[in-house]
Design an enzyme around this catalytic site. Structure first.
Site, mmCIF file in Angstrom:
data_model
loop_
_atom_site.group_PDB
_atom_site.id
_atom_site.type_symbol
_atom_site.label_atom_id
_atom_site.label_comp_id
_atom_site.label_asym_id
_atom_site.label_seq_id
_atom_site.Cartn_x
_atom_site.Cartn_y
_atom_site.Cartn_z
ATOM 1 N N ASP A 106 12.587 -26.720 -31.386
ATOM 2 C CA ASP A 106 11.943 -26.748 -30.078
ATOM 3 C C ASP A 106 10.432 -26.945 -30.140
ATOM 4 O O ASP A 106 9.841 -27.442 -29.179
ATOM 5 C CB ASP A 106 12.286 -25.480 -29.300
ATOM 6 N N TYR A 161 15.449 -23.904 -21.031
ATOM 7 C CA TYR A 161 14.856 -22.673 -21.546
ATOM 8 C C TYR A 161 13.508 -22.399 -20.881
ATOM 9 O O TYR A 161 12.744 -23.322 -20.592
ATOM 10 C CB TYR A 161 14.545 -22.797 -23.041
#
EC number: 1.4.3.-
Length: 439
Positions: A115, A197
């Site tokens: 990420d 997220y």
């Protein structure tokens, strides 16, 4: 909670920005700490007022540091020092601290993400409303090489203070008085969005010298990932038709210690072994041994094992070397990749080794791209600490909607940084050592 494909595809265009982003960050950051003599005080944060954080807590402790923001890693804290009451000078703790990666593999094997360096974590800094930073200040952050160049500035860095409950409680020997103090913390945090997220990156600095590093994942379950079967997902919603795919969050932190202003810190590992009763003893015995970690190490947490980073130059008023102990939090170790098979890594400092996986900087021909490859037998003279904390996310009905924050992280606990509890009341200031003998 897989992120949407549009965000992922967009992130690939930003891969080449890492070196530039680090260079931008360096304009507000101090370089590696230089070793000082034992008599020299810790240097003050070397940054302008806009990038300085200084907070004196109501219990008397002051934390000082600088900050800057990087394109992939997001918030970076630097030149972190701790000054409890009774200490004439700030005590330097860390040269820099930041996230090293958030690795997200899915249980069905169909997706795996980095990420920070592959999905635009740093670019996803979110604007905070005043209510998200109660009693504090929201600072403006300029995102380096912003994907939206028309809006690079985001009001997205909160600094505030918070009570944490009892710092200590002790009834006096006479029984007519209770010594107690309510602890205070400095909190620094950002919120970064990566598709579905939303990560809360929290740094908590306690008045007793403890530092807590946590990542909280919240936001939404990915609406495109309800195709898992039994064993790789969990049914969400009515009946057992839609199975949210399970996945792991493997979070790495990168820490460059600078205890007492020197990068030449030492690493030690401690292990305790319990043996059955013998020689007429009523109970088992427990012996603790110290191992000096002189070369790079991929370490595994075990029962009654711990590590500390020790100052090479500074001692407390009891003439004990200052150190910080690494205190792991709850973790679920992911065994699917070599770089996630260990809990902590100690590597020799190398400027290009910035990320635990999918490292974007060029470290030369044959150099590894993940932290397990950084461990190659070098002698530790300037150790970098990488801490890996995993969480296996098996979704539940309560994860919608929005999803409650689930936290993972660890702590750095001061060990002999001060001669006594830094919050000791004046009435007990003489009770240091073997009090009964007056020593």
């Amino acid at each position: 909670m897989r992120v949407n494909r549009i965000s992922r595809a967009r992130s690939r265009t930003a891969v080449g920005l890492s070196v530039a982003a680090l260079a931008v960050g360096a304009t507000t950051a101090a370089g590696p700490a230089v070793a000082q003599s034992k008599a020299a005080p810790a240097a003050a944060p070397a940054c302008s007022t806009a990038y300085k954080i200084e907070q004196k807590l109501s219990t008397g402790t002051t934390w000082r540091m600088c900050w800057h923001y990087e394109s992939e890693a997001g918030l970076v804290l630097e030149n972190i020092s701790y000054q409890p009451k009774g200490e004439a000078q700030p005590i330097k703790v860390l040269t820099s601290a930041k996230l090293g990666q958030i690795h997200v593999p899915y249980d069905d094997g169909k997706a795996e993400y980095d990420d920070l360096t592959g999905a635009g974590f740093g670019q996803g800094l979110m604007k905070m409303a005043p209510g998200e930073c109660p009693g504090g200040t929201i600072k403006t952050v300029k995102i380096p090489n912003a994907w939206d160049p028309q809006h690079p500035n985001v009001n997205g860095l909160c600094t505030t203070t918070r009570s944490r409950g009892h710092a200590y409680r002790m009834e006096a020997d006479t029984g007519n008085k209770v010594f107690q103090t309510q602890g205070k913390d400095l909190l620094i945090y950002t919120v970064n969005k990566v598709g579905w997220y939303e990560y809360i990156s929290e740094w908590r600095f306690q008045d007793d010298g403890t530092i807590n590093m946590n990542i909280g994942a919240t936001g939404s379950l990915s609406p495109g990932d309800y195709d898992a079967g039994d064993g790789r997902g969990w049914p969400i919603g009515t009946g057992a038709k839609a199975y949210a795919t399970s996945h792991s969050h493997n979070v790495f932190w990168r820490l460059d210690f600078g205890l007492d202003g020197s990068s030449k810190n030492k690493v030690e590992q401690y292990d305790s072994v319990v043996s059955p009763p013998r020689n007429g003893n009523e109970g088992p015995t427990n012996k603790t041994t110290r191992t000096k970690v002189t070369k790079e190490l991929a370490g595994d947490a075990q029962n009654m094992r711990w590590w500390r980073v020790v100052s090479d130059t500074g001692k407390n008023k009891d003439n004990h070397a200052r150190s910080y102990e690494i205190v792991p939090g709850a973790t679920t170790k992911y065994l699917g990749r070599p770089f996630t098979k260990h809990d902590v890594y100690f590597t020799e400092y190398k400027q290009c080794e910035q990320f635990a996986t999918n490292n974007l900087l060029n470290c030369g021909a044959g150099a590894g791209k993940s932290v397990d490859k950084y461990v190659n037998g070098q002698t530790l003279t300037h150790p970098i600490v990488w801490v890996n904390v995993g969480f296996h996310h098996i979704a539940r009905d309560e994860d919608q909607q929005p999803m409650p924050v689930h936290w993972q992280g660890f702590s750095l606990a001061p060990r002999d940084v001060t001669a006594m509890n830094p919050l000791t009341p004046p009435e007990l200031a003489n009770q240091n050592g073997h009090v009964e003998n007056g020593s």
